[in-house]
Structures are given as structure tokens and as C-alpha cells.
Design an enzyme around this catalytic site. Structure first.
Site, PDB file in Angstrom:
ATOM      1  N   HIS A 467       0.836  -1.204   0.000  1.00 19.91           N
ATOM      2  CA  HIS A 467       0.000   0.000   0.000  1.00 19.91           C
ATOM      3  C   HIS A 467       0.877   1.263   0.000  1.00 19.91           C
ATOM      4  O   HIS A 467       0.748   2.127  -0.867  1.00 19.91           O
ATOM      5  CB  HIS A 467      -0.914  -0.028   1.231  1.00 19.91           C
ATOM      6  N   GLU A 468       1.772   1.335   0.968  1.00 16.26           N
ATOM      7  CA  GLU A 468       2.604   2.534   1.080  1.00 16.26           C
ATOM      8  C   GLU A 468       3.531   2.664  -0.121  1.00 16.26           C
ATOM      9  O   GLU A 468       3.823   3.765  -0.568  1.00 16.26           O
ATOM     10  CB  GLU A 468       3.414   2.522   2.386  1.00 16.26           C
ATOM     11  N   HIS A 471       1.772   4.500  -2.849  1.00 18.99           N
ATOM     12  CA  HIS A 471       1.864   5.959  -2.671  1.00 18.99           C
ATOM     13  C   HIS A 471       3.236   6.457  -3.118  1.00 18.99           C
ATOM     14  O   HIS A 471       3.361   7.476  -3.779  1.00 18.99           O
ATOM     15  CB  HIS A 471       1.689   6.333  -1.194  1.00 18.99           C
ATOM     16  N   HIS A 474       3.598   6.718  -6.818  1.00 17.05           N
ATOM     17  CA  HIS A 474       2.852   7.883  -7.297  1.00 17.05           C
ATOM     18  C   HIS A 474       3.711   9.141  -7.130  1.00 17.05           C
ATOM     19  O   HIS A 474       3.776   9.994  -8.008  1.00 17.05           O
ATOM     20  CB  HIS A 474       1.549   7.994  -6.486  1.00 17.05           C
TER      21      HIS A 474
HETATM   22 ZN   LIG Z   1      -2.814   5.258   1.949  1.00 14.29          ZN
END
Ligand SMILES: [Zn+2]
Length: 678
Positions: A467-468, A471, A474
Site C-alpha cells: 500500500h505505502e 503511494h 505515485h
Molecule cells: Zn494510503
């Protein structure tokens, strides 16, 4: 004497940063920034990108280069001295921000650019920067009269102070409590890894036996596995009363009054700007179009999930009853859930840990990213960091170009804020000397290595890492050269969880799991029958989990939408109301969850917690494109990279999504992945 925070290029010099550097650096840079604004405004009459926006952008970059390492260290290496200077500087930064946001001359200069020929010469991303700037001027109160403007500024500063106080209270309350156990009989049921961690914690504190804390890797196994019901109740009570008027540290770090003040001031700020309430104000920068749309979205999902969740709870009650336990309490639920999961699927988080040793997981994650986007990630040694556990990596694309770099800080430790997050260290932007490489901080709080063995992660921890990392990609893979809309900057908050939740999906795919797992002793792959059980257990109690997220989201959104100055925030009342409508499990009266809900009171998720579910519609639907074409399909990966990851905030999220998927998002994939499809 040189100040390490003022070095305007390269990575931060963490080992040289001292609390006494912070205030002079920040104060000096802000004074420079103020002077620069006046000089730029005075030395031109026809404003352009090059003579106004670019130099201001560069100034912002210097400020953020000084502040980012400070704010980061405050979160991961908290100390009294650092916290004090951090809190002293917050109002200075907030004042600077509002001052520029309310600067009449600057506003007029941006308007001149927006309304003149210059705007037509700009590219799409630059136009977006100007549009956002005008929107933000308005949201900073530029259109208010002098009295209201001054009041608005005061509120914003006070809010920044209160948010910091709220988070500090939660951290202090977490650190203030521990449970020492010296008799082995109280530890029955706990897995070896939890015992080893508790023993290590005791040794670090020069105590005998085992020590449990309220840090998640210590707390969670007790709630899940400890047979001793009183022990579970004791830890549960300490955990859910943190920073409140109840529990073992009652009143010492109580956030009650702070929350009331935060709510009142958010409401007042929103009203000054002409919104009915703070929820409306929150949507001014988001993808969702109205408060009704958000509420309808959440309530619809709740309605769809509730029957399944009630069934899940019934199953658990029946199961507990068979074991002779009739009154299922909050501190029994994770315990019996785990027991039921084991009975139904013969699988536990603990059982999977040996298959996810840290080196294998991290290398596998990099391999997946390489398959999808053609990237190479290499470790770089000898980088100055804030702690010996921190690693540093560099990302190159297929052409060998460096696209980004990141710090990876995986383990829980004292004085490190809980949870997992990605933060920006340096942002991508074009400079006279070339493009500035984006740098990210990836922070987790996983179980640390014990003794000489590698750290072994639960499957949940692996998902969090993915998940991290989403990010992080991105932030780092952006190709936009204007900091205001590069990476995650300028991305609507309710779309920002798209790349992160999207990445989680690979943690469930056989071919991907073979890359990220391997037994830490034998190196063997996860056996087919274990994988089979993992998959069958995937949606175990998923409706209950869905409802829990919806409960938080509805609580947050209604709290901000329904604030009434005559009645106050009615925080408990709102939470209880939402629980009555949505939840299938009612927590005990002493539960003070809201007092440590840092997302909305200490972080940026106010009237925005719904964003997780909102973006999950996007991420599930985006992943379904890979389900259709193959999870390592290079073409689909390339398309996602180009349409979403590289674009940052340069265009509206809906436009980017449609470019990638060829149509608007639908909720179908999310329902299917959650096992809720009709
Ligand atoms: Zn998040």
C-alpha cells in the site's frame, strides 16, 4: 557555523540535524520568502510564469527541504527537544501560508496571469497550477473583509497547533503505559514471535519477564491470541481509552477539550468562506461532488454489507457459545475471530509469517514493480539516515534514468509514531540545473527482527508495505515538472488512495506471491494447499470489516456536516448514532476511540475518511483491467504508469481514470473483491 537544514541540494544530512538548527532555518527562510514576494511583485507589472510562479516555487522547495526532515524526524525519532522546536515552528509556517494565501498583491498577480495571454501559452499542468492557486487563495479567505480575514488567519494557526497537540497526546498516552508479566501462565496462547518481542522489550527496559506495550505489534497479538481474558481486557481498556478521561492514564493526555475546539474552529472557518459546514469545505478540493453524494455512497455500501456482517457475527457468537462463552465482549472478538478462522480455514496470520521474511518480501516487491513498469530498484549504501534500521533505494527506468529514491524504515520502536505512511522528502520539479529527483519516506511499524533471524511479516504487514509503496510510486514516478501538481501534490484527496490500494491486490495473486514469499529457512514456496486456504479465508468477516470502515467514515463526515454552534460538536452522540445505524458490534461505554482517531483530528482526513472507500472503487476497478489482461501484463502496466502514476495532479482524477480504463469507474469490482456481489 553552517545549518544543515539550509542545504538546498542533495539529500538531507540527518545525522547533523539538531533541534537548535530548526528555528533559525525556518525563521530565516520565511523572512526570505516574504522579501521575495515583495521584490517579485515590485519588479514586474506584467506577470508571467517565469517571473512569478517559478521563483516562488523554488522558494517553496527550499522551505520544504528544511521542514520535511524536521517533520519526519519528529514523527519517527520523537524527543522532547525536537518536539518543542517543531511545535514552535508550526505557527510560523502556518502564519506564512495564510499570509501568502491572503496576499492581495499576489492574488491580483495570479489573476492577471489567469485572465491574460500568458495563460494560453501555458501547458495543461501549468494551467492546473494557476487554477489551483486561485482556488486556494479563495480557500485562504482572500475575498473576506479585513476583520474576517484576520479571524480566519487566527483560526488556521490555532487549528494547526491543536492538531499537533492531539497527535502528541496520543503518542504520549501510547508511551505512558506498559504491562509487565513475570508468570508464564498468563501468556498462554501467545505465539513465539509475540513472546520473543515482549521479552526483547522487557530487556530493553531492564525489566524481568515480558513487557507488552500499546504499540500495535505488541498489542495486536495479545488481543488475537492470549487465552487470558483478563489480560485481553486490561490491554483493550488501556488501548481504547488512550488520550481520554478514562482508563489507566485517565485525564493525563485527554484530547476531549481539544477535539471540541478543533470542531468549533473548523466549522467557523468553513462558515467564513461561505460554506454551510466543514464537510462542504472539505469537498471543495475533492473528487466527490456533494455531501449528499458522499453520504449516499457510504450508506449504500452499508446497506449492502449489513446482512452479511450480521451473519458473520452470528457465526462467531455460535462458535463462542460452543466453547462455553455466552457474553461476547469487545476484547473477545479478535480472539474468537481468529479461533473461528483457524477452525474454518486452518489458517492464521502467525502461520504465514515464516513465508514472508523481510529480504524476500522487499526483493519480491521490487520484482513485481519491474514486471509491471520495467523499473529497476537498487539498494544504495552509505546514505546518512536517522536510524540504523533505515535502508535507502534508487529507482531507474528501462532507459537507466533515475526516477526516484526512497528511505525505507520498516520497524516499530519507541518514540516512533504508530501506523504506516509515505511522505515526501523531495518533490520532482524542473530547475535550471535539470529535473530534481523525487525522494520519498516509506515508514511502517512492523514487528522487528528478533535475535539473528530476519524479520518475519504477517500477510497483513506485507499488504501494508505494498500500500505505502503504491503511494511512493505515485510520488516518485511522476513526469510532471511543476511541484504543485507533480506526484501526489494537487491530487484530490479522495483519489490519492487509488495507486496505493491498487498495489495491495498483488499480495493475493499466486504468481506475485511466488515472488514475495519463500520460507525463511528452506526457501520453499507457499504450498498450494496453504495458498488455497489463504484464498478461501480472504473474505473471512470482510463484511464486518467493511462496516467498520464505513462507521469511521460516516462518523467523520456527519460530525463535520452536522456541527451546530448552539449544540457543540456532539462527538459521542454522533458516534453512537452512527454505530446504532451501521455497526453490528457495539463497543463498551468506556471505549474512547474518537480520542485517538488521529486521521481526522491530527491528520488531513477531516471530512475525508470516506476517501479510502471512494478510492477503493477506483483501485478495484483499475485492478480488474489486470485481471482481464493478466496481472503482469506489461501493456496494461505501461498504460497505468502513463495515465495515472506519471500524471500527478496535473488533470482531474476522473479524466485520468477514463483515459486508463476507457470508461468511468463502476462499483462492481469492489463488491466482487469484497465478496458482496449479488
Ligand atoms: Zn494510503
Amino acid at each position: 557555523m553552517s545549518n544543515p537544514l539550509l542545504i538546498a541540494e542533495g539529500l538531507p544530512h540527518f545525522s547533523e540535524i539538531r533541534p537548535e538548527h530548526v528555528k533559525p532555518a525556518v525563521a530565516g527562510l520565511l523572512a526570505e520568502g516574504r522579501a521575495l514576494v515583495e521584490t517579485l511583485l515590485a519588479s514586474n507589472t506584467a506577470y508571467t510564469w517565469d517571473n512569478l510562479v517559478e521563483p516562488l516555487d523554488e522558494m517553496d522547495d527550499r522551505i520544504s527541504r528544511a521542514w520535511s526532515p524536521v517533520s519526519h524526524m519528529n514523527a519517527v525519532l520523537n524527543s522532547e527537544a525536537l518536539r518543542n522546536v517543531y511545535n514552535e515552528c508550526l505557527p510560523l509556517l502556518s502564519e506564512y501560508g495564510t499570509e501568502l494565501g491572503q496576499h492581495e498583491g499576489l492574488y491580483q498577480a495570479y489573476r492577471q496571469i489567469a485572465e491574460g495571454d500568458e495563460y494560453r501559452r501555458l501547458d495543461t499542468a501549468q494551467k492546473k497550477v494557476i487554477d489551483n492557486a486561485l482556488r486556494d487563495f479563495r480557500l485562504s479567505g482572500i475575498e473576506l473583509d479585513a476583520t474576517k480575514r484576520a479571524r480566519f488567519k487566527e483560526i488556521i494557526q490555532e487549528l494547526s497547533r491543536l492538531a499537533s497537540k492531539y497527535s502528541d497526546n496520543v503518542l504520549d498516552a501510547t508511551n505512558a503505559w506498559h504491562k509487565q508479566i513475570t508468570g508464564e501462565q498468563q501468556l498462554a496462547g501467545l505465539p513465539g514471535s509475540a513472546l520473543a518481542l515482549a521479552q526483547q522489550t522487557a530487556q530493553q527496559r531492564s525489566l524481568d519477564g515480558w513487557v507488552f506495550t500499546l504499540e500495535f505489534p505488541s498489542y495486536f497479538p495479545v488481543m488475537t491470541y492470549a487465552d487470558d481474558r483478563e489480560l485481553r481486557k486490561e490491554l483493550y481498556t488501556a488501548y481504547v481509552t488512550r488520550a481520554s478521561e478514562l482508563g489507566p492514564t485517565a485525564g493525563l493526555y485527554d484530547n476531549g477539550a481539544t477535539m471540541e475546539k478543533i470542531m468549533a474552529m473548523r466549522h467557523e472557518a468553513a462558515r467564513l468562506l461561505g460554506y454551510d459546514n466543514y464537510a462542504e469545505r472539505s469537498l471543495a478540493t475533492k473528487m466527490a461532488e456533494s455531501t449528499d453524494q458522499v453520504i449516499d455512497f457510504l450508506e449504500d455500501l452499508a446497506t449492502r454489507s449489513k446482512p452479511a456482517a450480521q451473519q458473520e457475527l452470528e457465526d462467531m457468537r455460535d462458535f463462542a457459545r460452543e466453547q462455553g462463552h455466552d457474553d461476547l465482549q469487545a476484547w473477545d472478538i479478535p480472539y474468537y475471530s481468529e479461533k473461528l478462522r483457524q477452525q474454518k480455514y486452518a489458517i492464521s496470520q502467525e502461520e504465514l509469517k515464516p513465508w514472508f521474511p523481510e529480504p524476500r518480501v522487499v526483493e519480491g516487491l521490487f520484482a513485481i514493480v519491474s514486471h509491471l513498469y520495467g523499473l529497476q530498484i537498487e539498494a544504495v549504501d552509505g546514505i546518512d539516515t536517522w536510524h540504523k534500521d533505515v535502508a535507502f533505494y534508487r529507482i531507474r527506468d528501462a532507459s537507466g534514468t533515475v526516477r526516484g529514491e526512497f528511505y525505507l524504515d520498516l520497524y516499530a520502536r519507541p518514540h516512533k509514531r504508530g501506523g504506516a505512511w509515505m511522505d515526501e522528502c523531495i518533490s520532482r520539479r524542473g530547475t535550471a540545473g535539470g529535473v530534481q529527483t523525487p525522494v520519498a519516506y516509506l515508514t511502517c511499524n512492523f514487528s522487528p527482527p528478533i535475535g539473528d533471524e530476519p524479520a518475519l511479516f504477517t500477510h497483513d504487514e506485507v499488504i501494508t508495505l505494498f500500500h505505502e509503496f503504491g503511494h511512493g510510486l505515485h510520488h516518485m514516478l511522476t513526469q510532471i515538472d511543476y511541484a504543485g501538481v507533480s506526484g501526489i501534490s494537487g491530487v484530490a484527496w479522495d483519489a490519492v488512495e487509488l495507486p496505493s490500494q491498487f498495489m495491495e491486490n498483488w499480495c493475493w495473486e499466486r504468481d506475485a506471491l511466488d515472488l514475495i514469499s519463500g520460507h525463511y529457512r528452506s526457501g520453499d514456496k507457499i504450498p498450494p494447499e496453504l495458498y488455497e486456504r489463504m484464498h478461501r479465508a480472504r473474505n473471512f468477516q470482510s463484511a464486518m470489516q467493511m462496516l467498520r470502515q464505513l462507521e469511521f467514515a460516516l462518523f467523520d463526515f456527519r460530525l463535520h456536516r452536522d456541527y451546530d454552534p448552539k449544540k457543540g460538536a456532539r462527538i459521542r452522540q454522533t458516534l453512537e448514532q452512527v454505530r446504532k445505524e451501521v455497526a453490528v458490534v457495539q463497543p463498551p461505554d468506556f471505549n474512547r476511540f474518537e480520542n485517538s482517531f488521529t486521521h481526522i483530528f491530527g491528520g488531513g482526513y477531516a471530512a475525508g475518511y470516506y476517501s479510502y472507500k471512494w478510492a477503493e472503487v477506483l483501485s478495484a476497478d483499475a485492478f480488474s483491467a489486470f485481471e482481464e489482461s493478466g496481472i503482469f501484463n506489461r501493456e496494461t502496466g505501461e498504460k497505468f504508469l502513463r495515465s495515472i502514476l506519471e500524471q500527478g495532479g496535473s488533470r482531474e482524477p476522473m479524466e485520468l481514470f477514463v483515459e486508463f480504463r476507457g470508461r468511468e469507474p463502476t462499483i462492481d469490482a469492489l463488491l466482487r473483491h469484497s465478496g458482496l456481489a449479488a
